[in-house]
Design a protein around this motif. Structure first.
Motif, mmCIF file in Angstrom:
data_model
loop_
_atom_site.group_PDB
_atom_site.id
_atom_site.type_symbol
_atom_site.label_atom_id
_atom_site.label_comp_id
_atom_site.label_asym_id
_atom_site.label_seq_id
_atom_site.Cartn_x
_atom_site.Cartn_y
_atom_site.Cartn_z
ATOM 1 N N GLU A 283 0.829 -1.202 0.000
ATOM 2 C CA GLU A 283 0.000 0.000 0.000
ATOM 3 C C GLU A 283 0.864 1.253 0.000
ATOM 4 O OE1 GLU A 283 -3.139 0.126 -0.549
ATOM 5 O OE2 GLU A 283 -3.254 -2.062 -0.623
ATOM 6 N N GLU A 284 2.014 1.195 0.661
ATOM 7 C CA GLU A 284 2.934 2.332 0.631
ATOM 8 C C GLU A 284 3.470 2.563 -0.781
ATOM 9 O OE1 GLU A 284 4.666 1.947 5.227
ATOM 10 O OE2 GLU A 284 5.818 1.193 3.519
ATOM 11 N N ARG A 286 2.009 1.641 -3.605
ATOM 12 C CA ARG A 286 0.914 2.118 -4.437
ATOM 13 C C ARG A 286 0.643 3.601 -4.189
ATOM 14 N NH1 ARG A 286 -3.360 -2.978 -3.762
ATOM 15 N NH2 ARG A 286 -2.380 -4.342 -5.320
ATOM 16 N N LEU A 287 0.741 4.015 -2.928
ATOM 17 C CA LEU A 287 0.552 5.427 -2.610
ATOM 18 C C LEU A 287 1.644 6.273 -3.254
ATOM 19 C CD1 LEU A 287 -1.034 7.566 -1.044
ATOM 20 C CD2 LEU A 287 0.383 7.055 0.962
ATOM 21 N N ILE A 290 0.864 6.683 -6.903
ATOM 22 C CA ILE A 290 -0.175 7.695 -7.160
ATOM 23 C C ILE A 290 0.426 9.092 -7.073
ATOM 24 C CG2 ILE A 290 -2.321 8.671 -6.298
ATOM 25 C CD1 ILE A 290 -3.068 5.853 -5.312
ATOM 26 N N ARG A 291 1.229 9.321 -6.057
ATOM 27 C CA ARG A 291 1.859 10.637 -5.905
ATOM 28 C C ARG A 291 2.810 10.935 -7.066
ATOM 29 N NH1 ARG A 291 3.011 10.047 0.597
ATOM 30 N NH2 ARG A 291 1.069 11.050 1.304
ATOM 31 N N GLN A 343 -7.227 10.192 -5.092
ATOM 32 C CA GLN A 343 -6.578 8.873 -5.059
ATOM 33 C C GLN A 343 -5.555 8.797 -3.929
ATOM 34 O OE1 GLN A 343 -5.042 8.501 -9.062
ATOM 35 N NE2 GLN A 343 -6.883 7.457 -9.795
ATOM 36 N N VAL A 344 -4.836 9.903 -3.669
ATOM 37 C CA VAL A 344 -3.866 9.925 -2.570
ATOM 38 C C VAL A 344 -4.580 9.743 -1.238
ATOM 39 C CG1 VAL A 344 -2.257 11.395 -1.298
ATOM 40 C CG2 VAL A 344 -2.122 11.266 -3.784
ATOM 41 N N GLN A 346 -7.461 8.279 -0.713
ATOM 42 C CA GLN A 346 -7.918 6.886 -0.640
ATOM 43 C C GLN A 346 -6.769 5.960 -0.261
ATOM 44 O OE1 GLN A 346 -10.429 5.521 -3.989
ATOM 45 N NE2 GLN A 346 -10.579 7.685 -4.578
ATOM 46 N N GLY A 347 -5.587 6.213 -0.843
ATOM 47 C CA GLY A 347 -4.418 5.395 -0.529
ATOM 48 C C GLY A 347 -4.009 5.523 0.923
ATOM 49 N N LYS A 350 -6.490 3.470 2.980
ATOM 50 C CA LYS A 350 -6.207 2.032 2.820
ATOM 51 C C LYS A 350 -4.955 1.630 3.595
ATOM 52 C CE LYS A 350 -6.801 -2.043 0.978
ATOM 53 N NZ LYS A 350 -7.930 -2.898 1.396
ATOM 54 N N LEU A 351 -3.931 2.464 3.574
ATOM 55 C CA LEU A 351 -2.707 2.174 4.312
ATOM 56 C C LEU A 351 -2.976 2.124 5.805
ATOM 57 C CD1 LEU A 351 0.350 1.782 4.407
ATOM 58 C CD2 LEU A 351 0.607 4.277 4.329
#
Length: 454
Positions: A283-284, A286-287, A290-291, A343-344, A346-347, A350-351
């Protein structure tokens, strides 16, 4: 004249032999130990095969993500047949007319075009983070495979010992049935001689019938457990499976050894903990990916084009005109309508969820280990107690049998002593089973369960 009857006898004999031997070819018999069953399951279990294919799919996903840094080369070609020449618009002064804009038809009716394009990324944070994310996903699938193998060993061991337990119980029930059938025969003989009571005969008869039902039920239970074992191993249900291991324990065996190691979350080799840690890391990544969409991307691009136009369709007579270039393409994201910011967020949510799951899993693991450790200690105490109980029940049965033979004791005392002996022996088998299963569960909870330490 005597030849034909002889031939018919030979044909009948061959037919009988074929029918007789065909029964042996329909099923295959396998004699397996627990370790051999685990090896067979690692190769034949269908759920494990599916997960291994998923692991291979994750490896291909890594290659797909890495392909973003490889050059992208393509060749396109087309042939167009125009029924009217194309129109372009020119200033009237260019066309030497009085119109402000003058349409002019140009070009050939047949147009040929071939383009070779080249694209190579030079800078892309998003591509880097996606590669890191897929690498973590591949590690997760590897841990899931290892966790599934560990749980398969657990299920296989439990089912294997269930079959052994049921088989040993069947042996004890058959021995008890033999003793009660002998007691029934003796009771009938004494009743006919006038030296026994009808009540003793009825009691023995009821005991025999109940034991017959128990034996039949135990046979069915063994078949069901064997089918479950075959399913885990990946064998055909028609195969005949014979277990070669024993349920009995020896002194100073592994099942009686104490776990002296200090148990902490850090020194556990549990795959579910590793999976959750990797999920947090995923998840990190994926975040971060996104960034990375907020950063520019730079690519090296190039193109080589061949084109031709004419009013004739003859390909060999075309005159080809090349056009080529090389350049740098820079893509800078400026505004996406708030999509990236959402999206950030949301990430981040989720994290945070996965981190809470990690804390919860740690707490559950601590509770699980404490519970299993307590069960294992109780199983050891139960085993030691039941071993003494069986010895006492054997002595009690021998004494009451001797008293009845000498005319001192009653038939009821012998029946009760026999029932107590059978019950103690079955309970003793259960204590061995519970001890083996508890130790196996503890090994799995500590992350030490494999085919070598069963």
């Amino acid at each position: 004249l005597k030849i034909f009857p002889m031939k018919s006898k030979i044909i009948k004999l061959v037919f009988i032999l074929l029918v007789f031997t065909s029964g042996f070819t329909t099923t295959a018999q396998k004699s397996v130990s627990l370790e051999e069953a685990i090896v067979l399951a690692s190769q034949g279990n269908r759920s494990l095969k599916i997960q291994k294919l998923e692991e291979l799919r994750a490896q291909q996903a890594v290659k797909e993500a890495k392909s973003a840094w490889l050059p992208n080369i393509s060749i396109n070609g087309n042939l167009s047949r125009y029924f009217d020449r194309q129109i372009i618009f020119l200033p009237g002064s260019f066309a030497k007319t009085n119109k402000d804009v003058q349409e002019v038809r140009v070009g050939g009716l047949y147009q040929y075009n071939t383009v070779a394009a080249f694209n190579q990324k030079l800078f892309s944070r998003n591509a880097n983070q996606n590669i890191k994310a897929t690498l973590v996903e591949a590690k997760i699938e590897q841990e899931i495979t290892a966790d599934l193998e560990s749980r398969l060993i657990e299920d296989l061991t439990r089912t294997y010992y269930q079959v052994l337990l049921a088989q040993n119980q069947l042996i004890l029930l058959k021995k008890s049935l033999q003793r009660n059938e002998k007691a029934l025969t003796d009771a009938k003989a004494l009743f006919l001689q006038g030296n026994g009571l009808k009540m003793d005969t009825l009691r023995s008869y009821i005991a025999v019938e109940n034991l017959k039902i128990s034996v039949s039920h135990q046979v069915n239970s063994i078949e069901i457990s064997k089918d479950q074992l075959k399913q885990l191993i990946g064998l055909d249900l028609k195969d005949d499976l014979e277990l070669v291991d024993s349920l009995h324990l020896e002194e100073n065996c592994d099942e009686l050894k104490v776990f002296d190691d200090e148990v902490t979350i850090e020194n556990l080799n549990r795959h579910d903990l590793s999976i959750q840690k990797l999920i947090v890391e995923l998840e990190e990544k994926r975040l971060s990916a996104i960034r990375a969409n907020k950063y520019p991307e730079i690519s090296l691009i190039g193109q080589y084009q061949l084109q031709s136009q004419s009013d004739e369709a003859k390909f060999n007579s075309q005159t080809w005109h090349p056009t080529s270039f090389m350049g740098i393409n820079v893509s800078i994201p400026i505004f996406s309508g708030g999509k990236t910011s959402s999206q950030v967020k949301q990430g981040l949510i989720k994290l945070e969820q996965e981190k809470i799951k990690m804390e919860d899993l740690n707490a559950l693991v601590r509770l699980e280990i404490a519970t299993i450790m307590n069960n294992w200690n109780n199983a050891k105490l139960q085993y030691e107690a039941q071993k003494s109980t069986v010895e006492a029940a054997e002595v009690n049965f021998a004494i009451n049998t001797q008293r009845y033979s000498n005319g001192i004791g009653s038939k009821l005392e012998v029946t009760d002593a026999e029932l107590a002996l059978t019950t103690a022996q079955i309970t003793y088998l259960h204590s061995i089973y519970n001890l083996k299963i508890s130790r196996m569960e503890l090994q799995r909870a500590l992350g030490r369960l494999n085919s070598e330490n069963l």
